[in-house]
Design a protein around this motif. Structure first.
Motif, PDB file in Angstrom:
ATOM      1  N   LEU A   1      -0.824   8.408   1.348  1.00 38.65           N
ATOM      2  CA  LEU A   1      -1.496   9.422   0.298  1.00 38.65           C
ATOM      3  C   LEU A   1      -1.831  10.640   1.207  1.00 38.65           C
ATOM      4  O   LEU A   1      -1.334  11.910   0.954  1.00 38.65           O
ATOM      5  CB  LEU A   1      -2.660   9.114  -0.599  1.00 38.65           C
ATOM      6  CG  LEU A   1      -2.176   8.054  -1.616  1.00 38.65           C
ATOM      7  CD1 LEU A   1      -3.706   7.619  -2.352  1.00 38.65           C
ATOM      8  CD2 LEU A   1      -1.486   8.655  -2.652  1.00 38.65           C
ATOM      9  N   PHE A   2      -2.442  10.494   2.427  1.00 40.04           N
ATOM     10  CA  PHE A   2      -2.735  11.508   3.143  1.00 40.04           C
ATOM     11  C   PHE A   2      -1.513  11.972   3.931  1.00 40.04           C
ATOM     12  O   PHE A   2      -1.473  13.618   3.811  1.00 40.04           O
ATOM     13  CB  PHE A   2      -3.559  10.960   4.363  1.00 40.04           C
ATOM     14  CG  PHE A   2      -3.875  12.078   5.304  1.00 40.04           C
ATOM     15  CD1 PHE A   2      -5.076  13.046   5.153  1.00 40.04           C
ATOM     16  CD2 PHE A   2      -3.283  12.369   6.637  1.00 40.04           C
ATOM     17  CE1 PHE A   2      -5.162  14.116   6.100  1.00 40.04           C
ATOM     18  CE2 PHE A   2      -3.696  13.270   7.684  1.00 40.04           C
ATOM     19  CZ  PHE A   2      -4.678  14.207   7.256  1.00 40.04           C
TER      20      PHE A   2
ATOM     21  N   THR B   1      -4.074   4.698   1.774  1.00 38.00           N
ATOM     22  CA  THR B   1      -4.616   5.998   1.904  1.00 38.00           C
ATOM     23  C   THR B   1      -3.850   6.730   2.981  1.00 38.00           C
ATOM     24  O   THR B   1      -3.824   8.003   2.896  1.00 38.00           O
ATOM     25  CB  THR B   1      -6.109   5.480   2.511  1.00 38.00           C
ATOM     26  OG1 THR B   1      -6.895   4.727   1.608  1.00 38.00           O
ATOM     27  CG2 THR B   1      -6.819   6.919   2.927  1.00 38.00           C
TER      28      THR B   1
ATOM     29  N   SER C   1       0.162  14.271   0.956  1.00 42.09           N
ATOM     30  CA  SER C   1      -0.515  15.587   0.649  1.00 42.09           C
ATOM     31  C   SER C   1      -0.382  16.669   1.845  1.00 42.09           C
ATOM     32  O   SER C   1      -0.322  17.765   1.353  1.00 42.09           O
ATOM     33  CB  SER C   1      -1.904  15.125   0.718  1.00 42.09           C
ATOM     34  OG  SER C   1      -2.860  16.209   0.452  1.00 42.09           O
TER      35      SER C   1
ATOM     36  N   GLY D   1       0.925  -1.295   0.070  1.00 46.47           N
ATOM     37  CA  GLY D   1      -0.103   0.095   0.113  1.00 46.47           C
ATOM     38  C   GLY D   1       0.943   1.168   0.060  1.00 46.47           C
ATOM     39  O   GLY D   1       0.498   2.105  -0.554  1.00 46.47           O
TER      40      GLY D   1
ATOM     41  N   THR E   1      -5.346  -1.148   1.310  1.00 49.47           N
ATOM     42  CA  THR E   1      -5.961   0.127   1.041  1.00 49.47           C
ATOM     43  C   THR E   1      -5.907   1.014   1.943  1.00 49.47           C
ATOM     44  O   THR E   1      -5.538   2.373   1.991  1.00 49.47           O
ATOM     45  CB  THR E   1      -7.353  -0.284   0.857  1.00 49.47           C
ATOM     46  OG1 THR E   1      -7.605  -1.274  -0.321  1.00 49.47           O
ATOM     47  CG2 THR E   1      -8.383   1.021   0.427  1.00 49.47           C
ATOM     48  N   LEU E   2      -5.923   0.589   3.150  1.00 53.91           N
ATOM     49  CA  LEU E   2      -5.661   1.477   4.330  1.00 53.91           C
ATOM     50  C   LEU E   2      -4.456   2.101   4.450  1.00 53.91           C
ATOM     51  O   LEU E   2      -4.146   3.218   4.686  1.00 53.91           O
ATOM     52  CB  LEU E   2      -6.107   0.815   5.766  1.00 53.91           C
ATOM     53  CG  LEU E   2      -7.504   0.431   6.150  1.00 53.91           C
ATOM     54  CD1 LEU E   2      -7.685  -0.391   7.185  1.00 53.91           C
ATOM     55  CD2 LEU E   2      -8.571   1.850   6.058  1.00 53.91           C
TER      56      LEU E   2
ATOM     57  N   ALA F   1       1.156   4.045  -3.101  1.00 52.96           N
ATOM     58  CA  ALA F   1       0.799   5.393  -2.847  1.00 52.96           C
ATOM     59  C   ALA F   1       2.006   6.310  -3.309  1.00 52.96           C
ATOM     60  O   ALA F   1       1.946   7.337  -3.964  1.00 52.96           O
ATOM     61  CB  ALA F   1       0.515   5.770  -1.444  1.00 52.96           C
TER      62      ALA F   1
END
Length: 325
Positions: free
Chosen positions: A312-313, A309, A316, A108, A305-306, A112
């Motif tokens: 990516l957070f 995510t 960002s 994951g 997926t977690l 990302a």
């Protein structure tokens, strides 16, 4: 008589050995912490010496940064990768199910990171970019080259059944080496980014912020390497050193990129795409497949997926701070 006593002693010793072997639990050896190689300790000492002896004076440049400043900030980002091992310092031995979960987490994170590299390459825009080819095309070319490189590397490594890396052997060593390769390739483009960021009128401020952001960003990348190596009984210090080694290109590339900033800018999207393509292949076709084999499709899907995510957070948030700096 003496010979009789000697024979009796040998029989007693053999009996004791037999009892010891009978009572020996092979699972206990798997639970014992792996021994740290002497070479890992030597490398750690070398890294400490470099970290102390190359500190620039003053640490924060009063005017334009020197080459030593650029090198050292890149060095800090590389060393920070080793801190990704910290969350695994106090974990017990992991069984196959949790090894699969660890691989899903690593996959994951790498998906990302790959996505971010593609976005950064496709949206790359610099006033001094002299290339006539669009940044999207250069990123796509780099991605294809990265896929070709990693497939060629995988085919090459499969010829060596007795390959060793970090205490791993066989297929585990080949998979770990592929991850090491893509992380290292990724670091080349990040090193160029550090060097480029120090150029310009406000280079010192922007370069410091980009270096600090990459240092934070490198910690989960180090974790992605650690969760692949440590569950396979690689010593924690050795895993941390492997993580640091993947980021060594950052200080090595930062200095020449700072010297020849206008020459490096046109090829930066190609480097971003190259690292992104290689990283995506390993995440999907190595880590996720192994995670599925050790767990199940639901666990693999949810965990990866977690992880993606969360990564990516974090990216960002870092990118948002860089834009406002």
């Amino acid at each position: 008589m003496a010979n009789s006593n000697t024979k009796a002693t040998k029989e007693k010793d053999n009996g004791e050995v037999a009892v010891e072997n009978e009572n020996y639990d092979p699972k206990q050896k798997a639970l014992d912490p792996p021994k740290t190689p002497a070479l890992s300790i030597v490398i750690l000492i070398v890294l400490i010496i470099i970290s102390v002896s190359t500190i620039p004076r003053p640490f924060h440049p009063d005017g334009p940064p020197t080459s030593l400043h650029v090198w050292y900030y890149g060095w800090i980002t590389a060393i920070s990768t080793g801190f990704g091992v910290v969350p695994l310092l106090f974990t017990p031995h992991l069984d196959d199910y949790y090894v699969g979960v660890s691989n899903a987490v690593a996959a994951g994170m790498m998906i990302a990171a790959s996505y971010s590299l593609f976005v950064e390459g496709c949206t790359f825009s610099e006033p001094t970019d002299s290339s006539d080819i669009s940044s999207e095309a250069r990123t796509a070319i780099g991605a294809l080259l990265g896929l070709g490189f990693i497939l060629g590397t995988k085919q090459f490594l499969e010829k060596y059944e007795d390959l060793k890396m970090g205490g791993l052997g066989g297929a585990d060593a080949r998979r770990a080496l592929l991850i090491f390769c893509v992380m290292t390739l990724h670091s080349f483009s990040e090193g160029v980014g550090i060097g480029v960021s120090f150029g310009g009128a406000h280079g010192t401020e922007l370069g410091l912020f980009i270096s600090a952001s990459l240092a934070v960003h490198n910690i989960p990348e180090g974790l992605a390497i650690a969760v692949v190596l440590i569950p396979k009984r690689t010593p924690k210090l050795t895993a941390a050193l492997w993580a640091v080694m993947t980021s060594i290109p950052q200080p090595l590339m930062a200095v020449p990129a700072y010297w020849f900033v206008h020459s490096f800018i046109p090829i930066l999207p190609v480097g971003l795409g190259f690292a992104g393509g290689a990283m995506a292949w390993v995440a999907f076709f190595e880590l996720l497949l192994e995670a599925y084999e050790d767990t199940d499709i639901l666990t693999t899907g949810i965990t990866s997926t977690l992880s993606m995510t969360g990564m990516l957070f974090l990216q960002s948030a870092i990118d948002g701070g860089a834009r406002s700096a």
